[in-house]
Enzyme design. Structure first.
Site, PDB file in Angstrom:
ATOM      1  N   ALA A  90       2.834  17.101  -9.353  1.00  0.00           N
ATOM      2  CA  ALA A  90       3.020  16.572  -7.797  1.00  0.00           C
ATOM      3  C   ALA A  90       4.463  15.359  -7.907  1.00  0.00           C
ATOM      4  CB  ALA A  90       2.510  16.280  -7.080  1.00  0.00           C
ATOM      5  N   THR A  91       5.302  15.368  -7.207  1.00  0.00           N
ATOM      6  CA  THR A  91       5.497  14.829  -5.824  1.00  0.00           C
ATOM      7  C   THR A  91       6.468  13.781  -6.192  1.00  0.00           C
ATOM      8  OG1 THR A  91       2.915  14.876  -5.964  1.00  0.00           O
ATOM      9  CG2 THR A  91       4.003  13.118  -4.872  1.00  0.00           C
ATOM     10  N   THR A  92       6.843  13.437  -4.391  1.00  0.00           N
ATOM     11  CA  THR A  92       7.461  12.125  -3.960  1.00  0.00           C
ATOM     12  C   THR A  92       6.520  11.634  -3.144  1.00  0.00           C
ATOM     13  OG1 THR A  92       9.391  12.251  -4.512  1.00  0.00           O
ATOM     14  CG2 THR A  92       9.452  10.550  -2.939  1.00  0.00           C
TER      15      THR A  92
END
EC number: 3.4.25.1
Lengths: 269, 228
Positions: free
Chosen positions: A41-43
């Site tokens: 994932a991700t921020t």
């Protein structure tokens, strides 16, 4: 006298150790990492404001260069007064979040009182440390934890390293692959006098900037109507913003970018 | 000196012993109201609870010896949390918990020389009143599936009769609380219970995540003062 422990993790460790996230996949450890693409994932961003904190996360999960899922949830309610989000290996991160949710609720039921925000942050650090073996194998997951400190009446943010180091952040913070870009945006947009909805807007702006420059972070998907998950934690408790509220924020941000793709500008002097 | 006591006599003695222990304490009542399930205990302590949360939709009420029902409560929380973590939160049910308690209590009653002097209720709020589940467990591990209301503890016949006269389906929270308090007052002729002497909690169907909520003394007073 052995009244037993109030910690769910410790109890599980003695009762059914194979259910703990670190050990559940321990048969993976020792082998050479193969070519399996495990979703990452991700921020994640978190922003404090007087009386609380806002946390937000994008919705994209990637496996290598592929988009594994477009509507992943990475921001979770930890309990009434805190939120937790994860970056890194999704499978491990979600397992840790699930265990953490049970951990703090279990303590509350056993002891008849809730853990302090500090206590919750420390428990999470211990749980991340428990995953260190897996982290050394490349299956790293780190959380961001934010909550409302009922003793002090303020929102607080805690970040972690894979070894379980716990760091309290001031004002705002971001984790994940797009965090370098998000943090730049947060730095320019954060002010000490934000209200809850402006703080949420700051989060959505920062996530947009992260998605702009990081291929592993998804921007607001206006076509499929998939927006970031945004949650506030205040003295009234945890609240996940309704889809219409976030849609409005996302639309505001996207509309603004038509004219200035770089987003809001800070004064030069 | 060896002597013989028949199994019937042993069991009867144990049961009498447990019953006497329970009858010494004060009572607890559990009853359905239009928004969920209400728990009321004649308990002046703010810290030592007779009513507790077990899981999202499940609560626990007990009478008898504190250390014994507290041990059972902790075991119940562990049972629920392990199952909810291992499977899913929705897979934790009052029926499963009642079965686990029945096993434990039954084994203790048969195997150990001193039975537990406890009686408990495990209740789960369903989607509506019809799907509510209320299980009553006694010291020997027997389980009963109750509907509407339950009374247990000291002077239980008087309390139960008073509750039977006052209970009806679909009571409002304040009416249900008044009925519960009046029933508890039936323990002794001149007993009057103030809000401070009551431990009150609800499984409130309108809540999210965790339905269990304790009512503070001011709220209890307010509900008792409401006109029926």
């Amino acid at each position: 006298m052995n009244p037993g422990t109030s910690s769910f993790t410790e109890f599980l460790g003695s009762y059914a150790p194979d259910l703990l996230p670190g050990r559940r996949m321990s048969n993976l450890a020792g082998g050479t990492p193969g070519n399996v693409e495990i979703p990452h994932a991700t921020t994640i961003v978190a922003v404090t404001f007087p009386g609380g904190v806002v946390m937000a996360g994008d919705r994209r999960a990637t496996a290598g260069n592929m988009i594994a899922q477009r509507d992943v949830e990475k921001v979770f309610r930890a309990d009434e007064f805190s939120a937790v989000a994860i970056a890194g290996t999704a499978g491990i991160g979600m397992e840790i979040v699930r265990l953490f949710q049970v951990e703090i609720e279990h303590y509350e039921k056993m002891e008849g009182r809730t853990l302090s925000l500090e206590g919750k942050a420390n428990r999470l650090a211990t749980m991340i440390r428990g995953n260190l073996g897996m982290a050394m194998q490349g299956l790293v997951a780190v959380p961001l934890f934010a909550g409302y400190d009922t003793d002090r009446g303020v929102g607080r943010i805690f970040s972690y390293d894979p070894a379980g180091g716990r760091y309290e952040e001031q004002d705002f913070h971001s984790i994940g692959s797009g965090s370098v870009f998000a943090r730049g945006a947060l730095k320019k947009l954060w002010r000490p006098d934000l209200d809850a909805s402006d703080a949420a807007l700051v989060c959505v702006q920062a996530l947009y900037d992260a998605a702009d420059d990081d291929s592993a972070t998804g921007g607001p998907d206006l076509i499929r109507r998939i927006y970031p998950v945004v949650a506030t934690v205040t003295g009234d408790g945890y609240r996940r913003l309704a889809e219409e509220e976030i849609a409005d924020l996302a639309q505001t941000v996207v509309d603004g970018r038509h004219d200035s793709p770089g987003g809001p500008t800070a004064p030069l002097r | 000196m060896p002597f013989y006591v028949s199994p019937e006599q042993i069991m009867k003695d144990k049961a009498d012993y447990a019953r006497k222990g329970i009858a010494r304490g004060r009572s607890v009542v559990v009853l359905q109201y239009d928004g969920g399930i209400l728990f009321v205990a004649d308990n002046p302590s703010r810290a030592l609870h007779k009513i507790s949360e077990i899981y999202d939709r499940i609560a626990y009420a007990a009478v008898g010896k504190y250390n014994e029902f507290e041990t059972l409560r902790l075991a119940g929380v562990r049972y629920a949390d392990v199952n909810g973590y291992q499977y899913d939160r929705g897979d934790v049910t009052a029926r499963g918990l009642a079965n686990a308690y029945a096993q434990t209590l039954g084994t203790i009653f048969t195997d150990s020389s001193k039975p537990y002097e406890v009686e408990l209720v495990v209740a789960e709020a369903g989607e509506d009143a019809d799907s509510d589940q209320i299980y009553r467990l006694t010291f020997d591990g027997s389980v009963r599936d109750e509907h509407g209301y339950v009374a247990m503890g000291g002077q239980v016949e008087a309390v139960e009769q008073a509750l039977k006269d006052r209970f009806e389906e679909g009571l409002s929270l304040s009416a249900a609380l008044r009925a519960a308090v009046q029933s508890l007052e039936a323990q002794e002729a001149d007993r009057r219970l103030e809000a401070k002497a009551l431990e009150v909690a609800v499984l409130d169907r309108s809540r999210e995540h965790r339905l269990f909520r304790r009512l503070p003394a001011p709220r209890i007073e307010e509900l008792l003062a409401e006109e029926s």
